[in-house]
Design an enzyme around this catalytic site. Structure first.
Site, PDB file in Angstrom:
ATOM      1  N   GLN A   1       0.817  -1.207   0.000  1.00 13.57           N
ATOM      2  CA  GLN A   1       0.000   0.000   0.000  1.00 13.57           C
ATOM      3  C   GLN A   1       0.862   1.273   0.000  1.00 13.57           C
ATOM      4  O   GLN A   1       0.494   2.289   0.594  1.00 13.57           O
ATOM      5  CB  GLN A   1      -0.946  -0.009   1.193  1.00 13.57           C
ATOM      6  CG  GLN A   1      -2.177  -0.878   1.002  1.00 13.57           C
ATOM      7  CD  GLN A   1      -3.115  -0.344  -0.085  1.00 13.57           C
ATOM      8  OE1 GLN A   1      -3.223   0.855  -0.299  1.00 13.57           O
ATOM      9  NE2 GLN A   1      -3.804  -1.250  -0.762  1.00 13.57           N
ATOM     10  N   SER A   2       1.964   1.250  -0.701  1.00 12.55           N
ATOM     11  CA  SER A   2       2.887   2.374  -0.729  1.00 12.55           C
ATOM     12  C   SER A   2       2.279   3.632  -1.342  1.00 12.55           C
ATOM     13  O   SER A   2       1.834   3.629  -2.492  1.00 12.55           O
ATOM     14  CB  SER A   2       4.143   1.987  -1.516  1.00 12.55           C
ATOM     15  OG  SER A   2       4.941   3.103  -1.795  1.00 12.55           O
TER      16      SER A   2
END
Length: 341
Positions: A75-76
């Protein structure tokens, strides 16, 4: 110090707003709290990485890159903004995700930032937790070169001296806003992870002799490791911009008491802080970075760490798209901040 000596492309909506938070200030009954809205940088729903990408993508274009490669957690926020920047500039994008969160839900794996990565046309690869991410990036670069591409590698978080220029510039921008409005800033607080934001701010603030204490609230590593990581990058950044030695070791301060069980793992304090700001100020903070830093700042206010008349600027690094990935983990009832969480 002239940042104009370094190549740059325009990606962000700058300057980002500097806003007073009257209801949070009243609720906490302590210092005056302001927010620097770097969630409003515009590109791909915004966030702090866009400032870094203005310099990183310029260098990529200067090197005739046909594809950029970067890495992060699934989930960068950085990966999402890199994918958006690549799409805007007509460059391909390869994302290498380290599966850092155990037992991840379907929402975590496919919603939030990941959905946006796919919308922006990025190609996603996944590797196991604990992988050597530098080696993984280089392996992808070799593969792409063999296929006729010209790759440009961007480190995780965009955190190298080139990327940190974005937050050297932010320090100048914030000081200018404070000067214009007559605001005396007593403290700056923000989330610190890959180190580029804090390192850049530290260099910028010291270069203009702002003498404003800077506190990074850690989201993954312990205090000693995080402070050393930031200091090392700050030293390299200072040398890169022609101001070697401007930052001292004591200028780098991190509080890593609010990480919880680990990177990307929600805490009660984060959840309460995110809910509190949504209900009091209509602002959204992400569960991994800005939410944990916000929880730390609120707890420190409650513990009397700041003086009642201080002016605190919290730098909102964005990432609210990540809230959707945690839909099964976040609570939306209650709005009290529990001390020490």
């Amino acid at each position: 110090m002239l940042l104009s000596r370094h190549p740059r492309v325009s990606l962000a909506h700058l300057p980002t707003p500097l806003e007073f938070l009257p209801r949070l200030t009243e609720h906490l009954g302590g210092p005056n709290i302001y927010v620097k809205r770097d969630d409003c940088t515009g590109l791909g729903t915004g966030g702090n990485k866009t400032r870094k990408l203005e310099f990183l993508m310029a260098e990529a274009l200067q090197s005739d890159a046909t594809v950029v490669i970067t890495q992060g957690a699934v989930q960068s926020n950085h990966a999402r903004q890199t994918a958006a920047a690549a799409a805007r500039l007509g460059v391909k994008c390869e994302l290498v995700f380290e599966k850092r969160v155990a037992g991840a839900s379907d929402a975590y794996l496919n919603s939030g930032n990941v959905l946006l990565d796919r919308l922006f046309g990025a190609r996603i690869r996944e590797v196991a937790k604990g992988s050597d991410m530098s080696e993984e990036l280089e392996a992808v670069a070799i593969e792409l070169r063999e296929g006729g591409e010209t790759p440009y590698i961007i480190p995780g978080g965009g955190s190298n001296p080139v990327g940190a220029l974005g937050y050297v510039d932010c320090a100048f921008e914030l000081a200018n806003q404070a000067n214009r409005s007559g605001l005396v800033i007593d403290h700056i607080v923000h989330a610190t992870g890959s180190a580029g934001t804090q390192a850049g701010l530290a260099v910028g603030l010291k270069a203009i002799h702002a003498e404003i204490p800077l506190l990074g609230v850690g989201v993954n590593a312990g205090k000693e490791a995080q402070e050393q990581r930031v200091f090392d990058l700050a030293m390299k950044t200072a040398e890169f911009v022609g101001a070697p030695g401007v930052v001292r070791r004591e200028d780098i301060v991190c509080n890593c008491d609010y990480v919880g069980e680990g990177y990307g793992v929600p805490t009660e304090g984060m959840n309460a802080a995110v809910l509190l700001l949504a209900r009091l100020e209509g602002l959204l903070f992400d569960p991994v970075y800005s939410g944990k830093a916000l929880a730390g700042m609120i707890d420190l206010v409650q513990k009397g760490f700041f003086k009642s008349g201080d002016n605190i600027v919290f730098i909102h690094t964005g990432g609210s798209a990540g809230l959707f990935a945690y839909v099964d983990r976040l609570k939306t009832d209650g709005a009290s901040q529990k001390r020490g969480q």
